[in-house]
Write an enzyme that holds these catalytic residues in place. Structure first.
Site, PDB file in Angstrom:
ATOM      1  N   ASP A  53      64.070 -33.003   8.227  1.00 34.15           N
ATOM      2  CA  ASP A  53      65.100 -33.659   9.036  1.00 34.15           C
ATOM      3  C   ASP A  53      66.225 -34.174   8.144  1.00 34.15           C
ATOM      4  OD1 ASP A  53      63.321 -35.612   7.951  1.00 34.15           O
ATOM      5  OD2 ASP A  53      64.081 -37.109   9.363  1.00 34.15           O
ATOM      6  N   GLU A  76      61.288 -37.986   8.178  1.00 33.33           N
ATOM      7  CA  GLU A  76      61.326 -38.894   7.019  1.00 33.33           C
ATOM      8  C   GLU A  76      62.432 -39.925   7.180  1.00 33.33           C
ATOM      9  OE1 GLU A  76      62.472 -40.594   3.179  1.00 33.33           O
ATOM     10  OE2 GLU A  76      63.716 -39.376   4.488  1.00 33.33           O
TER      11      GLU A  76
HETATM   12 ZN   LIG Z   1      65.475 -37.686   1.862  1.00 31.47          ZN
END
Ligand SMILES: [Zn+2]
Ligand SMILES: *[C@@H]1O[C@H](CO)[C@@H](O)[C@H](O)[C@H]1NC(C)=O
Length: 535
Positions: free
Chosen positions: A148, A212
């Site tokens: 992401d 993340e």
């Molecule tokens: Zn990162």
């Protein structure tokens, strides 16, 4: 005779004074000279601690062949066109992650067709690859990156953030350096290895989380659970994204410095709350909740947390890079024991450097009030601390209490992550030296140093698997590039991307090279669950 005696007495007392004066002046002068000598000698002889592992010192591990650079750049550009954006916890276009998964499948056919590589789809969108080595018996390791990216409002971008343009030798797009570059470079390295007909000796895992940037609770957290369900309770080490190869960022360092994150600052959200009495604004109390709370957060911000410079691995950062500086600067870097606090006093003036020397204090939210003519009953504020590894969370809270010095302000913990333990580094640290060797084989004019990573990574979800956790993103970053992280105009040079692939390829091979030195896997073999699978 009597005259003689008098003279003698005078001479004696004269001598006494001479001795006394020379002692009073001489001793400090002597001490200062010795100290000065120690400081100068230390600066003259300091060197970067060298690798003690013979097999690594003698290694001559090859990088990838040059012939496919443009195809690799094009594949990264393709990944950057897929809009896997994490807006916030409940706002991602999940279809994009499926697009990226399929894209990986078509981009890396050998990996996906291999007999010894298994792909697991974790919690619908994250990915875990198991690469089964040809020789069992050693603890596996984990390489991770995340799929992401943060949002990219296009207004100030020179090329569209999801355009995946290649211009003048640079690959443009959100995720180029954080962190699709990592995803694609790891896959390129493995694909290349397989294309040579090779099979790794050691078993390892590759984990790609899909959230993340919003905490990893749906991605890395579930990858960790998946690992356990596959019978993996321990890993030799984890390597994730992190700091990078700094170019002209560390003051006075003439070489590039590859900073390997051996620890990560902790994370602490504190809620401050003051409760009073709901009252009409026409007869206000002497002290209202808003007034008390405002004073409290003001004091926290002004007094700040104490400087912990030199108690964490950042002192080692300077030790490792010292020999790559001019003698003038080296005098300071080599003598942190005496100049540490002086250096800290300069560093705290710079907001970025300040984050290295102490726990940071960010006032993030302030809420109160319901109407323009009512004194509210409650005022609350949130304070975000990033905790220096030299300090505990309890100590941080205690410091805030001292700053506030007001019993009316209630402090409670909203969320906390302790500073990560410091992973081993130094001449005998096998993993640290495997990383270092791979860096030295790939880059010229460079020095490798341990450091503390000041932001947060997915590694928090993997800490229970290993005490050897490293955070490193193997590409060059100049002061100009720093603002591109989560900022505008993110990009990577094709040449730098090629070196990233080289690094990961060498790192995988070097991890095999030290096979015999790697820790044994003493976990029982899970025959029962295999049987269950068969049923
Ligand atoms: Zn990162
Ligand atoms: C989500 O991603 C899919 C796949 O790329 C795309 O077709 C769709 O338009 C996207 N949805 C939104 C709301 O952007």
């Amino acid at each position: 005779m009597s005259d003689g005696i008098k003279m003698n007495g005078r001479t004696r007392s004269k001598r006494f004074w001479i001795i006394l004066v020379s002692v009073i002046i001489g001793v400090p002068v002597f001490v200062i000279l010795v100290l000065l000598m120690v400081i100068l000698i230390k600066a003259a002889v300091i060197s970067t601690p060298q690798c003690n592992i013979g097999i690594l010192n003698n290694a001559n591990t090859a990088g990838v062949a040059d012939d496919n650079i443009l195809a690799r750049a094009e594949r990264l550009a393709g990944a950057l066109r897929i809009e896997t954006v994490s807006y916030d916890a409940n706002n991602q276009n999940k279809s994009e992650f499926v697009v990226l998964r399929n894209y990986l499948e078509t981009s890396f056919p050998l990996i996906h067709a291999s007999d010894f590589v298994e792909r697991h789809i974790v919690n619908d969108y994250s990915l875990l690859y198991k690469v089964s080595g040809s020789e069992p018996g050693k603890l596996p390791y984990l390489l991770t990156s995340h799929m992401d990216v943060v949002p990219a409002p296009p207004a100030n971008w020179k090329y569209p953030p999801f355009g995946g343009n290649i211009v003048d030798g640079e690959i443009w797009g959100r995720g180029a350096i954080d962190d699709k570059g990592g995803v694609m470079a790891i896959m390129e390295a493995l694909e290349y290895w397989l294309s040579q007909g090779a099979r790794p000796k050691r078993t390892f895992y590759i984990g790609f989380g899909h959230d993340e940037e919003i905490g990893g609770h749906r991605g890395a957290f579930h990858i960790a659970i998946k690992l356990k369900s596959l019978g993996v309770n321990k890993l030799d080490f984890v390597m994730d994204e992190g700091l990078f190869i700094t170019d002209k960022i560390l003051p006075g360092v003439s070489k590039r410095a590859a900073l390997i994150g051996v620890s990560e600052k902790g994370y602490l959200d504190l809620k401050l709350e003051v409760t009073g009495k709901l009252q009409h604004a026409s007869y206000p109390p002497n002290e209202s909740p808003i007034g008390i709370l405002g004073r409290a957060v003001g004091k926290i911000e002004q007094r700040k947390q104490p400087v912990y410079f030199g108690t964490g691995p950042e002192a080692d950062t300077f030790h490792y890079v010292a020999s790559s500086t001019d003698y003038g600067i080296r005098i300071f870097y080599a003598n942190m024991w005496i100049f540490g606090s002086l250096m800290a006093s300069f560093m705290v003036k710079d907001p970025l450097q300040s984050t290295v020397v102490r726990t940071s204090t960010g006032l993030t939210m302030f809420n109160s009030g319901i109407k323009d003519n009512i004194i509210p009953e409650v005022a609350t504020a949130l304070v975000n601390h990033r905790v220096h590894p030299g300090q505990t969370i309890e100590q941080v809270i205690q410091e805030d209490r001292i700053s506030i010095s007001d019993g009316k302000v209630k402090i409670s913990v909203e969320s906390r992550i302790d500073p990560h333990p410091v992973s081993p580094f130094g001449p005998d640290a096998l993993v640290f030296q495997t990383i270092s060797t791979s860096v030295y084989q790939t880059y010229d004019n460079i020095v490798v140093a341990p450091c503390v990573f000041i932001a947060a990574t997915d590694t928090v979800h993997y800490l229970e698997f290993s005490n050897k956790v490293y955070r490193f993103f193997p590409t060059k970053v100049t002061p100009d590039d720093v603002s591109r992280y989560h900022g505008d105009n993110e990009r990577i040079a094709i040449e730098d991307y090629k070196l990233m692939v080289d690094f990961y390829f060498r790192f995988m091979q070097n991890s095999d090279l030290v096979f015999d030195l790697a820790p044994d896997d003493e976990q029982p073999v899970l025959t029962r669950s295999q049987n269950e699978d068969e049923l």
